[in-house]
Every structure is written in C-alpha cells, then in structure tokens.
Design a protein around this motif. Structure first.
Motif, PDB file in Angstrom:
ATOM      1  N   LEU A 101       1.207   5.095  -9.755  1.00  0.00           N
ATOM      2  CA  LEU A 101       0.285   4.115  -9.973  1.00  0.00           C
ATOM      3  C   LEU A 101       0.903   3.025 -10.709  1.00  0.00           C
ATOM      4  O   LEU A 101       0.732   1.764 -11.033  1.00  0.00           O
ATOM      5  N   GLU A 102       1.898   3.494 -11.681  1.00  0.00           N
ATOM      6  CA  GLU A 102       2.577   2.409 -12.519  1.00  0.00           C
ATOM      7  C   GLU A 102       3.376   1.447 -11.775  1.00  0.00           C
ATOM      8  O   GLU A 102       3.792   0.357 -12.647  1.00  0.00           O
ATOM      9  N   GLU A 103       3.530   1.554 -10.574  1.00  0.00           N
ATOM     10  CA  GLU A 103       4.488   0.609  -9.859  1.00  0.00           C
ATOM     11  C   GLU A 103       3.741  -0.616  -9.476  1.00  0.00           C
ATOM     12  O   GLU A 103       4.295  -1.753  -9.133  1.00  0.00           O
ATOM     13  N   GLY A 104       2.505  -0.597  -9.654  1.00  0.00           N
ATOM     14  CA  GLY A 104       1.726  -1.759  -9.438  1.00  0.00           C
ATOM     15  C   GLY A 104       1.428  -2.392  -8.050  1.00  0.00           C
ATOM     16  O   GLY A 104       1.195  -3.481  -7.726  1.00  0.00           O
ATOM     17  N   PHE A 105       1.291  -1.353  -7.010  1.00  0.00           N
ATOM     18  CA  PHE A 105       0.899  -1.708  -5.617  1.00  0.00           C
ATOM     19  C   PHE A 105      -0.544  -2.008  -5.750  1.00  0.00           C
ATOM     20  O   PHE A 105      -1.329  -1.715  -6.184  1.00  0.00           O
ATOM     21  N   PRO A 106      -0.748  -3.124  -4.971  1.00  0.00           N
ATOM     22  CA  PRO A 106      -2.065  -3.603  -4.771  1.00  0.00           C
ATOM     23  C   PRO A 106      -3.314  -2.460  -4.337  1.00  0.00           C
ATOM     24  O   PRO A 106      -4.368  -2.695  -4.730  1.00  0.00           O
ATOM     25  N   PHE A 107      -2.736  -1.488  -3.239  1.00  0.00           N
ATOM     26  CA  PHE A 107      -3.247  -0.343  -3.023  1.00  0.00           C
ATOM     27  C   PHE A 107      -2.519   0.852  -3.200  1.00  0.00           C
ATOM     28  O   PHE A 107      -1.457   0.906  -2.772  1.00  0.00           O
ATOM     29  N   VAL A 108      -3.209   1.839  -3.585  1.00  0.00           N
ATOM     30  CA  VAL A 108      -2.505   3.289  -3.727  1.00  0.00           C
ATOM     31  C   VAL A 108      -3.710   4.271  -3.213  1.00  0.00           C
ATOM     32  O   VAL A 108      -4.666   4.192  -3.774  1.00  0.00           O
ATOM     33  N   THR A 109      -3.296   4.948  -2.314  1.00  0.00           N
ATOM     34  CA  THR A 109      -4.321   6.116  -2.034  1.00  0.00           C
ATOM     35  C   THR A 109      -3.666   7.298  -2.071  1.00  0.00           C
ATOM     36  O   THR A 109      -2.442   7.615  -1.652  1.00  0.00           O
ATOM     37  N   ILE A 110      -4.324   8.119  -3.094  1.00  0.00           N
ATOM     38  CA  ILE A 110      -3.685   9.418  -3.283  1.00  0.00           C
ATOM     39  C   ILE A 110      -4.603  10.762  -2.516  1.00  0.00           C
ATOM     40  O   ILE A 110      -5.769  10.710  -2.571  1.00  0.00           O
ATOM     41  N   PHE A 111      -4.022  11.528  -1.780  1.00  0.00           N
ATOM     42  CA  PHE A 111      -4.791  12.434  -1.257  1.00  0.00           C
ATOM     43  C   PHE A 111      -4.389  13.892  -1.722  1.00  0.00           C
ATOM     44  O   PHE A 111      -3.104  14.273  -2.089  1.00  0.00           O
ATOM     45  N   ARG A 112      -5.415  14.663  -2.103  1.00  0.00           N
ATOM     46  CA  ARG A 112      -5.296  15.966  -2.538  1.00  0.00           C
ATOM     47  C   ARG A 112      -5.789  16.871  -1.947  1.00  0.00           C
ATOM     48  O   ARG A 112      -6.653  17.562  -2.170  1.00  0.00           O
ATOM     49  N   HIS A 149       0.811  -1.183   0.107  1.00  0.00           N
ATOM     50  CA  HIS A 149       0.013   0.072   0.193  1.00  0.00           C
ATOM     51  C   HIS A 149       0.809   1.163  -0.122  1.00  0.00           C
ATOM     52  O   HIS A 149       1.630   1.308   0.993  1.00  0.00           O
ATOM     53  N   PHE A 150       0.741   1.956  -1.082  1.00  0.00           N
ATOM     54  CA  PHE A 150       1.457   3.473  -1.039  1.00  0.00           C
ATOM     55  C   PHE A 150       0.581   4.652  -0.540  1.00  0.00           C
ATOM     56  O   PHE A 150      -0.624   4.592  -1.685  1.00  0.00           O
ATOM     57  N   LEU A 151       0.639   5.365   0.126  1.00  0.00           N
ATOM     58  CA  LEU A 151      -0.486   6.326   0.372  1.00  0.00           C
ATOM     59  C   LEU A 151       0.671   7.669   0.177  1.00  0.00           C
ATOM     60  O   LEU A 151       1.668   8.147   0.627  1.00  0.00           O
ATOM     61  N   LEU A 152       0.127   8.536  -0.741  1.00  0.00           N
ATOM     62  CA  LEU A 152       0.730   9.927  -1.322  1.00  0.00           C
ATOM     63  C   LEU A 152      -0.011  10.992  -0.901  1.00  0.00           C
ATOM     64  O   LEU A 152      -1.014  11.109  -1.349  1.00  0.00           O
ATOM     65  N   VAL A 153       0.875  11.630  -0.415  1.00  0.00           N
ATOM     66  CA  VAL A 153       0.034  13.157  -0.308  1.00  0.00           C
ATOM     67  C   VAL A 153       0.483  14.154  -1.418  1.00  0.00           C
ATOM     68  O   VAL A 153       1.722  14.203  -1.798  1.00  0.00           O
ATOM     69  N   SER A 154      -0.489  14.259  -2.303  1.00  0.00           N
ATOM     70  CA  SER A 154      -0.290  15.150  -3.385  1.00  0.00           C
ATOM     71  C   SER A 154      -0.796  16.343  -3.125  1.00  0.00           C
ATOM     72  O   SER A 154      -0.495  17.148  -2.250  1.00  0.00           O
ATOM     73  N   ALA A 155      -1.756  16.939  -4.195  1.00  0.00           N
ATOM     74  CA  ALA A 155      -2.184  18.521  -4.069  1.00  0.00           C
ATOM     75  C   ALA A 155      -3.356  18.587  -4.834  1.00  0.00           C
ATOM     76  O   ALA A 155      -3.574  18.056  -5.940  1.00  0.00           O
ATOM     77  N   LEU A 156      -4.180  19.462  -4.415  1.00  0.00           N
ATOM     78  CA  LEU A 156      -5.559  20.037  -5.053  1.00  0.00           C
ATOM     79  C   LEU A 156      -4.765  20.474  -6.387  1.00  0.00           C
ATOM     80  O   LEU A 156      -4.134  21.311  -6.661  1.00  0.00           O
TER      81      LEU A 156
END
Length: 224
Positions: A138-149, A109-116
């Motif tokens: 996303l291209e790395e193929g994690f079973p779960f990715v959560t992006i926060f904007r 699981h990769f959780l990324l703080v991105s931006a609005l």
C-alpha cells in the motif's frame, strides 16, 4: 472492454498463479502477459512472455519491464521455505521488491494474494508477515490495490503438502456447515480465487470502486 492492457504475474508455477495465468491468457482484456519465473513453465501462448529471473535481484531484473497490472500469487509455507527467514523472503521481500520496481515503471494496479487473518499485530508469524506485506504494498502508491485474503485453498498442487492435504479432506466434510460468521473459514476453490483476481483487474477501470479494496475469504466465496 480495453483489449490492449498488459499484465505481469508472479507465482505462475503455483496453484493459484497457474490458474490465474490461464485466465489472463484467455481474457480479451489483455494483449500481453509476462510471467516472472525461476525456470520456464510448460505454457505456450502467443500472448505470453516468460521472464526467467533471479528473485533475489528482482528489482534489477524487472527494471526494464513495464505492464499495467501486476498479479502477485507468490506464497510458501514455513516447512517448504525452510524457516522463518526464508519464508519472509518469499512472502514479503519478493512481493515488495516487485511492487517497488513495477510502480516506478508505471504499473497502476497491484493485486496481492495474502491470507485470512493477515495482520501485523497477529500472534502468528505467518499472519504477521502477510500483514506487513500488505502494508508495504500500500505504501508504494498504486492507483489501485486489491488484496485477497483466502482461507485454505482447495485444488490439486504439483507439490504435496501433507497438512494442507489433511485440511482439504476435512473441508469436504466441513464446508457445508460453514455458514454465517463461519463462512470465511470454509475452504476456497483455488480456481474461484484465480477468476476473481482477473475479474477485479478487468473491472477496476470500468466500475466505481475504492482505490484500495480488501476482499476477505467470505467475499471470495460468493459467486462472481
């Protein structure tokens, strides 16, 4: 709840990262937390391992590190970074390098703080870089990715950012007016974002959710 999971966090010396680290250490979900840092931070906890690294060699530095969940709270500004190339290194190259090596090591699981407003098609360099980072993760193929904007983050930073300070003061007046479609532009409490990061990781394996989840700032404004 599984109390034996492990987490790795990048950006633990920043506003959101520091709060996220605090919640990770308090979580019964995690038995081990690794903070990847440039220099040791003043946090002492039996769960915590601090790994001092050269971020320009992140893949080599993390090659033998294995954790379940990766929290990426890295982020800079053009002014603080010192220009576009330096900004891109912090906000694109470091997160992508971390994602690549941690996925190879088995992280799920990769959780990324991105931006609005993050988008590769944005007219603004800042948002284009954020969008490019999202795609690369996303291209790395994690079973779960959560992006926060998130929108403008509210909270006390260790370093002073003049324009953000002005924005924070304005947000105190404007936030009550930010309703309906404007809600996503309201300032977001950094601690609310940090709590949501940890909550999404804790619940990823226990509730139905898509493998890729993007949370916009108005989603993050809602109560946990």
């Amino acid at each position: 709840m599984d109390g034996g999971r492990s987490a790795l966090i990048l950006g633990a010396s920043g506003l959101v990262g520091g709060l996220c680290l605090r919640h990770l250490l308090a979580s019964a979900h995690y038995a081990q937390v690794t903070a990847v840092v440039r220099r040791l931070i003043e946090v002492d906890d039996s769960k915590l391992t601090q790994k001092v690294v050269n971020f320009d060699r992140l893949e080599q530095e993390l090659a033998d590190t294995h954790t379940d969940d990766v929290f990426c709270c890295l982020g800079s500004t053009m002014k603080k970074a010192g220009g576009q190339e330096a900004f891109k290194r912090v906000d694109y190259e470091y997160p992508v390098a971390a994602a690549r090596v941690m996925r190879r090591g088995g992280s799920t699981h990769f959780l990324l703080v991105s931006a609005l407003g993050a988008s590769e098609k944005s007219l603004f360099f800042y948002n284009r870089v954020k969008g490019k980072t999202e795609r690369a993760i996303l291209e790395e193929g994690f079973p779960f990715v959560t992006i926060f904007r998130p929108s403008l983050l509210l909270g006390e930073r260790q370093e002073s950012r003049f324009l953000e300070g002005v924005g924070v003061k304005a947000a105190a007046w404007l936030n009550p007016l930010m309703q309906g479609p404007l809600r996503k532009y309201a300032g977001l409490e950094a601690n609310k974002l940090a709590l949501r990061l940890v909550r999404e990781a804790e619940e990823a394996l226990t509730r139905s959710r898509p493998s890729i989840l993007t949370l916009e700032s108005d989603d993050l404004q809602r109560s946990l």
